[in-house]
Design a protein around this motif. Structure first.
Motif, PDB file in Angstrom:
ATOM      1  N   ARG A   2       0.667  -1.134  -0.142  1.00 47.24           N
ATOM      2  CA  ARG A   2      -0.111  -0.103   0.065  1.00 47.24           C
ATOM      3  C   ARG A   2       0.764   1.260   0.216  1.00 47.24           C
ATOM      4  O   ARG A   2       1.954   1.258   0.581  1.00 47.24           O
ATOM      5  CB  ARG A   2      -0.908  -0.023   1.173  1.00 47.24           C
ATOM      6  CG  ARG A   2      -2.173  -1.117   1.234  1.00 47.24           C
ATOM      7  CD  ARG A   2      -2.705  -1.079   2.430  1.00 47.24           C
ATOM      8  NE  ARG A   2      -1.828  -1.109   3.784  1.00 47.24           N
ATOM      9  CZ  ARG A   2      -1.908  -0.920   5.110  1.00 47.24           C
ATOM     10  NH1 ARG A   2      -3.094  -0.355   5.486  1.00 47.24           N
ATOM     11  NH2 ARG A   2      -1.082  -1.218   5.844  1.00 47.24           N
ATOM     12  N   THR A  21      -5.060  11.837  -5.351  1.00 48.49           N
ATOM     13  CA  THR A  21      -5.601  10.924  -5.557  1.00 48.49           C
ATOM     14  C   THR A  21      -6.349  10.603  -6.970  1.00 48.49           C
ATOM     15  O   THR A  21      -6.561   9.355  -7.337  1.00 48.49           O
ATOM     16  CB  THR A  21      -6.661  10.685  -4.327  1.00 48.49           C
ATOM     17  OG1 THR A  21      -7.556  11.669  -4.397  1.00 48.49           O
ATOM     18  CG2 THR A  21      -5.838  10.516  -3.072  1.00 48.49           C
ATOM     19  N   GLN A  22      -6.564  11.674  -7.566  1.00 46.43           N
ATOM     20  CA  GLN A  22      -6.973  11.499  -8.837  1.00 46.43           C
ATOM     21  C   GLN A  22      -6.183  11.046 -10.052  1.00 46.43           C
ATOM     22  O   GLN A  22      -6.574  10.410 -10.750  1.00 46.43           O
ATOM     23  CB  GLN A  22      -7.596  12.869  -9.468  1.00 46.43           C
ATOM     24  CG  GLN A  22      -9.123  13.381  -8.812  1.00 46.43           C
ATOM     25  CD  GLN A  22      -9.297  14.817  -9.059  1.00 46.43           C
ATOM     26  OE1 GLN A  22      -8.842  15.509 -10.003  1.00 46.43           O
ATOM     27  NE2 GLN A  22     -10.354  15.290  -8.487  1.00 46.43           N
ATOM     28  N   VAL A  23      -4.826  11.236  -9.835  1.00 48.36           N
ATOM     29  CA  VAL A  23      -3.629  10.669 -10.550  1.00 48.36           C
ATOM     30  C   VAL A  23      -3.629   9.129 -10.316  1.00 48.36           C
ATOM     31  O   VAL A  23      -3.425   8.442 -11.317  1.00 48.36           O
ATOM     32  CB  VAL A  23      -2.426  11.551 -10.066  1.00 48.36           C
ATOM     33  CG1 VAL A  23      -1.217  10.607 -10.854  1.00 48.36           C
ATOM     34  CG2 VAL A  23      -2.415  12.711 -10.460  1.00 48.36           C
ATOM     35  N   GLY A  24      -4.032   8.827  -9.149  1.00 48.00           N
ATOM     36  CA  GLY A  24      -4.045   7.354  -8.894  1.00 48.00           C
ATOM     37  C   GLY A  24      -2.887   6.795  -8.044  1.00 48.00           C
ATOM     38  O   GLY A  24      -1.836   7.506  -7.747  1.00 48.00           O
ATOM     39  N   GLY A  25      -3.064   5.497  -7.409  1.00 43.89           N
ATOM     40  CA  GLY A  25      -1.897   4.860  -7.034  1.00 43.89           C
ATOM     41  C   GLY A  25      -1.870   4.990  -5.423  1.00 43.89           C
ATOM     42  O   GLY A  25      -1.250   4.098  -4.772  1.00 43.89           O
ATOM     43  N   ASP A  27      -3.431   4.715  -1.692  1.00 42.65           N
ATOM     44  CA  ASP A  27      -4.483   3.748  -1.308  1.00 42.65           C
ATOM     45  C   ASP A  27      -5.110   4.652   0.057  1.00 42.65           C
ATOM     46  O   ASP A  27      -6.186   4.084   0.455  1.00 42.65           O
ATOM     47  CB  ASP A  27      -3.855   2.461  -0.594  1.00 42.65           C
ATOM     48  CG  ASP A  27      -3.202   1.613  -1.914  1.00 42.65           C
ATOM     49  OD1 ASP A  27      -3.981   1.129  -2.561  1.00 42.65           O
ATOM     50  OD2 ASP A  27      -2.021   1.572  -1.859  1.00 42.65           O
ATOM     51  N   THR A  61     -12.354  10.158  -5.464  1.00 40.30           N
ATOM     52  CA  THR A  61     -11.995   8.850  -6.060  1.00 40.30           C
ATOM     53  C   THR A  61     -12.189   7.688  -5.417  1.00 40.30           C
ATOM     54  O   THR A  61     -11.953   6.508  -5.744  1.00 40.30           O
ATOM     55  CB  THR A  61     -10.585   9.048  -6.721  1.00 40.30           C
ATOM     56  OG1 THR A  61      -9.708   9.431  -5.652  1.00 40.30           O
ATOM     57  CG2 THR A  61     -10.537  10.075  -7.929  1.00 40.30           C
ATOM     58  N   VAL A  63     -10.855   7.059  -2.260  1.00 38.13           N
ATOM     59  CA  VAL A  63      -9.556   6.783  -1.236  1.00 38.13           C
ATOM     60  C   VAL A  63     -10.060   7.271   0.317  1.00 38.13           C
ATOM     61  O   VAL A  63     -10.273   8.367   0.665  1.00 38.13           O
ATOM     62  CB  VAL A  63      -8.350   7.630  -1.777  1.00 38.13           C
ATOM     63  CG1 VAL A  63      -7.168   7.048  -0.736  1.00 38.13           C
ATOM     64  CG2 VAL A  63      -8.067   7.065  -3.173  1.00 38.13           C
ATOM     65  N   ASP A 231       3.120  11.598 -10.032  1.00 36.00           N
ATOM     66  CA  ASP A 231       2.463  10.118 -10.607  1.00 36.00           C
ATOM     67  C   ASP A 231       3.326   9.165 -10.023  1.00 36.00           C
ATOM     68  O   ASP A 231       3.327   7.761 -10.389  1.00 36.00           O
ATOM     69  CB  ASP A 231       2.560  10.061 -12.097  1.00 36.00           C
ATOM     70  CG  ASP A 231       4.146  10.573 -12.571  1.00 36.00           C
ATOM     71  OD1 ASP A 231       4.849  11.042 -12.001  1.00 36.00           O
ATOM     72  OD2 ASP A 231       4.309  10.156 -13.658  1.00 36.00           O
ATOM     73  N   VAL A 234       1.814   5.928  -8.783  1.00 37.87           N
ATOM     74  CA  VAL A 234       1.324   4.836  -9.897  1.00 37.87           C
ATOM     75  C   VAL A 234       2.269   4.100 -10.729  1.00 37.87           C
ATOM     76  O   VAL A 234       2.369   3.149 -11.037  1.00 37.87           O
ATOM     77  CB  VAL A 234       0.630   5.974 -11.286  1.00 37.87           C
ATOM     78  CG1 VAL A 234       0.375   5.077 -12.589  1.00 37.87           C
ATOM     79  CG2 VAL A 234      -0.711   6.626 -10.584  1.00 37.87           C
ATOM     80  N   LYS A 237       3.298   1.325  -8.258  1.00 34.25           N
ATOM     81  CA  LYS A 237       2.446   0.197  -8.541  1.00 34.25           C
ATOM     82  C   LYS A 237       2.724  -0.568  -9.812  1.00 34.25           C
ATOM     83  O   LYS A 237       2.437  -1.817  -9.819  1.00 34.25           O
ATOM     84  CB  LYS A 237       1.053   0.689  -8.575  1.00 34.25           C
ATOM     85  CG  LYS A 237       0.412   1.143  -7.089  1.00 34.25           C
ATOM     86  CD  LYS A 237       0.309   0.170  -6.179  1.00 34.25           C
ATOM     87  CE  LYS A 237      -0.075   0.564  -4.651  1.00 34.25           C
ATOM     88  NZ  LYS A 237      -1.607   1.230  -4.618  1.00 34.25           N
TER      89      LYS A 237
END
Length: 321
Positions: A2, A21-25, A27, A61, A63, A231, A234, A237
């Motif tokens: 995580r 958190t919109q970019v991602g990855g 948790d 998103t 999270v 990023d 991301v 991950k």
């Protein structure tokens, strides 16, 4: 594994949590600390630091966001932990790591690492005050004057019922100076049964893998690395399966910063919005050469529109032969 977005006081607020958190990855996120003193804070303070409480304590998103408390008054910390839970916090985190002089002077943050028994009392009191379904966690450093108290503090938190312990791999006196002592995090991890999460100096994908190897921690918390390279989570991950993704572009980074600024405009004066954007831009200098190129001009600007225009106009000049 995580990846948790670190609670950087004065920078990682709700709008920046939304942006990253919109970019991602990512948790999980943790709020900036809510300072607990001698009186009960009204709900509006909790909502100020964690507006996500209006959305089941999730970012847009999805999270989850933990609510972090800072203080040394055992009874008040317990009361505020219970109040945060009542308001919908899915996790109560305790700050035992802040190195700021003002905070430490008022017996908050890293100075408490001198007293493992006090860490135990505070954590135990919150654990008893909060429903058993809600995890109580803690963020600490390896010690105050030096790194000799890491194991004692980790064991105190474990005995008090902490579900997880994030360890910034330095002492208070170390501040943020390299290196991060991931090997000392490993010693604490080996001394406790509680889940340990490593934090400190993860700027790149390679840093993550080195930290994982040295500390033995699969889970990490990242602050400055994600601010400088949005990023990064991301990319980490993707590296789990051997992928190498194209890095975020400068126009994408500028879009994030602009959206962040617009979100801040809803509740801050422009001068404060400009200050927050410059803070982020200063970190972006580490991740983007365009940010480094535009920084000398951008840092002098006092109008928001001009600052946005400056960011958009950043173009790398070809190097001379």
């Amino acid at each position: 594994m995580r990846i948790i977005l670190a609670p950087m006081e004065g920078l990682v607020d709700s709008p920046i949590r939304e942006s990253l958190t919109q970019v991602g990855g990512i948790d999980r996120c943790v709020t900036e600390f809510i300072r607990v003193t001698h009186g009960m804070l009204p709900p509006r303070i909790f909502y100020k630091y964690a507006p996500e409480l209006h959305n089941r304590c999730l970012t847009r998103t999805g999270v989850p966001v933990a609510v972090q408390l800072l203080g040394s008054d055992t009874d008040q910390m317990a009361l505020h932990g219970a109040r945060a839970a009542e308001l919908g916090a899915p996790q109560i985190d305790i700050n035992f790591g802040c190195p700021a002089k003002t905070v430490n002077k008022h017996k908050g943050g890293a100075v408490l690492l001198r007293e493992p028994e006090l860490l135990h009392r505070i954590t135990s009191a919150i654990r008893q005050a909060v429903p058993s379904t809600i995890p109580v966690t803690a963020k600490m450093r390896l010690g105050y004057e030096d790194r000799s108290m890491g194991i004692a503090c980790g064991q105190a938190l474990e005995a008090a019922g902490a579900a997880e312990i994030v360890i910034h791999a330095r002492s208070k006196v170390d501040g943020y100076k390299p290196p991060a002592y991931w090997e000392d995090v490993a010693r604490v991890r080996e001394a406790v049964a509680t889940q340990v999460i490593a934090n400190g100096d993860i700027w790149t994908v390679d840093d993550y893998w080195r930290c994982r190897t040295v500390s033995g921690c699969d889970d990490v918390m990242i602050g400055r690395g994600l601010i400088s390279r949005p990023d990064l989570a991301v990319q980490i991950k993707a590296s789990q399966s051997g992928q190498v993704l194209p890095p975020m572009s400068w126009p994408e980074a500028v879009g994030l910063v602009k959206n962040y600024g617009r979100a801040l405009q809803g509740h801050l004066e422009d001068k404060f919005v400009i200050g927050r954007i410059k803070q982020w831009l200063n970190y972006l200098r580490r991740g983007f050469v365009e940010a480094e190129a535009v920084w000398p001009q951008a840092r002098k600007l006092r109008e928001l529109a001009a600052l946005f225009a400056c960011l958009e106009s950043a173009v790398l000049k070809p190097r001379a032969a």
